[in-house]
Design a protein around this motif. Structure first.
Motif, short mmCIF file in Angstrom:
data_model
loop_
_atom_site.label_atom_id
_atom_site.label_comp_id
_atom_site.label_asym_id
_atom_site.label_seq_id
_atom_site.Cartn_x
_atom_site.Cartn_y
_atom_site.Cartn_z
N ASN A 267 -12.53 8.92 0.60
CA ASN A 267 -12.75 9.72 1.85
C ASN A 267 -11.36 10.01 2.39
O ASN A 267 -11.42 11.13 2.97
N LEU A 268 -10.72 9.14 2.71
CA LEU A 268 -9.48 9.40 3.39
C LEU A 268 -8.34 10.32 2.50
O LEU A 268 -7.71 11.12 3.18
N GLU A 269 -8.49 10.17 1.03
CA GLU A 269 -7.70 10.96 0.43
C GLU A 269 -8.28 12.33 0.66
O GLU A 269 -7.15 13.28 0.59
N ILE A 270 -9.39 12.76 0.63
CA ILE A 270 -9.67 14.14 0.69
C ILE A 270 -9.41 14.60 2.22
O ILE A 270 -8.96 15.55 2.32
N HIS A 271 -9.58 13.77 3.10
CA HIS A 271 -9.07 14.18 4.41
C HIS A 271 -7.72 14.53 4.62
O HIS A 271 -7.37 15.54 5.12
N LEU A 272 -6.78 13.89 4.03
CA LEU A 272 -5.31 14.11 3.90
C LEU A 272 -5.13 15.37 3.19
O LEU A 272 -4.31 16.24 3.66
N SER A 273 -5.76 15.36 2.08
CA SER A 273 -5.52 16.54 1.25
C SER A 273 -5.72 17.80 1.90
O SER A 273 -5.11 18.99 2.22
N TYR A 274 -6.92 17.69 2.96
CA TYR A 274 -7.46 19.00 3.76
C TYR A 274 -6.49 19.31 4.65
O TYR A 274 -6.15 20.58 4.96
N MET A 275 -5.77 18.22 5.19
CA MET A 275 -4.79 18.42 6.28
C MET A 275 -3.38 19.05 5.97
O MET A 275 -2.48 19.30 6.40
N GLY A 276 -3.18 18.65 4.53
CA GLY A 276 -2.02 19.09 3.77
C GLY A 276 -0.97 17.94 4.10
O GLY A 276 0.34 18.30 4.32
N ILE A 277 -1.45 16.66 4.20
CA ILE A 277 -0.39 15.60 4.45
C ILE A 277 -0.23 14.67 3.15
O ILE A 277 -1.43 14.42 2.60
N GLN A 278 0.77 14.18 2.84
CA GLN A 278 1.19 13.44 1.86
C GLN A 278 1.78 12.22 2.35
O GLN A 278 2.26 12.08 3.38
N ASP A 279 2.06 11.32 1.25
CA ASP A 279 2.92 10.18 1.66
C ASP A 279 2.45 9.04 2.84
O ASP A 279 3.03 8.71 3.42
N ILE A 280 0.87 9.03 2.80
CA ILE A 280 0.32 8.05 3.91
C ILE A 280 -0.24 6.77 3.29
O ILE A 280 -0.82 6.98 2.27
N ASP A 281 0.00 5.72 3.95
CA ASP A 281 -0.33 4.56 3.13
C ASP A 281 -1.70 4.20 3.85
O ASP A 281 -2.20 3.96 4.86
N ILE A 282 -2.59 4.54 2.98
CA ILE A 282 -4.04 4.71 3.10
C ILE A 282 -4.55 2.99 3.32
O ILE A 282 -5.10 2.65 4.04
N LYS A 283 -3.91 2.25 2.28
CA LYS A 283 -4.48 0.97 2.26
C LYS A 283 -3.97 0.22 3.71
O LYS A 283 -4.77 -0.50 4.04
N LYS A 284 -2.88 0.51 4.19
CA LYS A 284 -2.44 0.00 5.63
C LYS A 284 -3.48 0.26 6.57
O LYS A 284 -3.70 -0.28 7.52
N THR A 285 -3.93 1.55 6.52
CA THR A 285 -4.69 2.06 7.59
C THR A 285 -6.13 1.28 7.51
O THR A 285 -6.54 1.02 8.69
N LEU A 286 -6.57 1.16 6.47
CA LEU A 286 -7.88 0.54 6.35
C LEU A 286 -7.58 -0.93 6.69
O LEU A 286 -8.50 -1.60 7.37
N GLU A 287 -6.47 -1.55 6.52
CA GLU A 287 -6.34 -2.97 6.98
C GLU A 287 -6.16 -2.96 8.35
O GLU A 287 -6.86 -3.87 9.12
N ILE A 288 -5.77 -2.03 9.06
CA ILE A 288 -5.72 -1.90 10.51
C ILE A 288 -7.00 -2.17 11.33
O ILE A 288 -6.99 -2.54 12.22
N VAL A 289 -7.98 -1.29 10.55
CA VAL A 289 -9.20 -1.25 11.17
C VAL A 289 -10.21 -2.26 10.49
O VAL A 289 -11.30 -2.01 10.96
N GLY A 290 -9.74 -3.17 9.62
CA GLY A 290 -10.47 -4.28 9.34
C GLY A 290 -11.56 -3.78 8.07
O GLY A 290 -12.38 -4.40 7.77
#
Length: 245
Positions: A99-122
């Protein structure tokens, strides 16, 4: 250009079917702070938040975000804003990561650490579990992950702790404070849970009958709220409503 306020609203009006829902509203959100927006149901909180992210257009008045007019700089502003307005919607058959990969693709953003973000929110131990199997609290965490994954300058959250248990509420509260401290993010959060707003907010705006009738810096006005934010809120709202009768 430097700016003192992350958000500045001036004489904002919004009408639906010729009825004013937001009435000449002014609001000032200092940058790098947590701004708690309080109001009874129907006061206009969600309508204001929707106008801040371009989901609704004002009937009159001005909105400036990062010192820029939202209508003239909408694309730039929205790339620097994250939000949760109402219940987050996801692709149910996909995982949180997908879901986050699709969101980033829609926004045209690359090289984001999805794993880190999921860790931040538990949500770091959910593997490939589809969102359809998520609890309400897990969905809310994923919504927050989606709102912050691009490291926005401004985070707008409408009732963000819905569905969370007391431990989850504490963790999300600590997350908000972390985001402000570590990333300098400005947060606007609305909630009906006054105790939570009191614990995380630097500034509180009280809205009644479509207008912000009081903005108060909590740390420098402790005497004014000596009896607690709930008592203060009730007295302000009752007084504001009487003035509008």
């Amino acid at each position: 250009m430097d700016y003192e306020y992350a958000v500045k609203i001036s004489r904002l009006v919004k009408t639906f079917n010729k009825k004013e829902v937001i009435r000449y509203c002014n609001m000032a959100v200092p940058k790098g702070r947590v701004y708690g927006l309080l109001g009874v149901n129907g006061a206009g909180k969600t309508t204001i938040l929707k106008m801040l992210i371009g989901l609704l257009h004002p009937t009159a008045g001005h909105i400036k975000i990062f010192g820029k007019d939202i209508h003239e700089n909408k694309k730039y502003i929205l790339r620097n804003v994250g939000s949760i307005i109402e219940t987050p919607i996801f692709y149910e058959h996909l995982s949180a990561t997908e879901n986050l990969e699709i969101h980033l693709s829609y926004m045209g953003i690359q090289d984001i650490d999805i794993k880190k973000t999921l860790e931040i929110v538990g949500l770091n131990e959910i593997g490939n579990q589809p969102v359809s199997q998520f609890s309400l609290g897990m969905r809310q965490r994923l919504g927050i992950a989606r709102a912050i994954i691009h490291r926005p300058k401004l985070l707008i959250l409408d009732e963000p702790i819905n569905g969370l248990d007391p431990v989850g509420i504490r963790e999300i509260r600590e997350l908000f404070l972390y985001l402000v401290k570590e990333y300098g993010i400005t947060i606007i959060v609305s909630s009906h849970i006054l105790s939570e707003i009191e614990q995380i907010s630097d500034v509180v705006g009280i809205i009644a009958d479509g207008s912000v009738i009081k903005e108060i810096e909590l740390s420098t006005n402790k005497n004014e709220i000596a009896d607690g934010l709930e008592e203060y809120f009730v007295n302000i709202v009752k007084g504001g409503m009487k003035q509008n009768v």
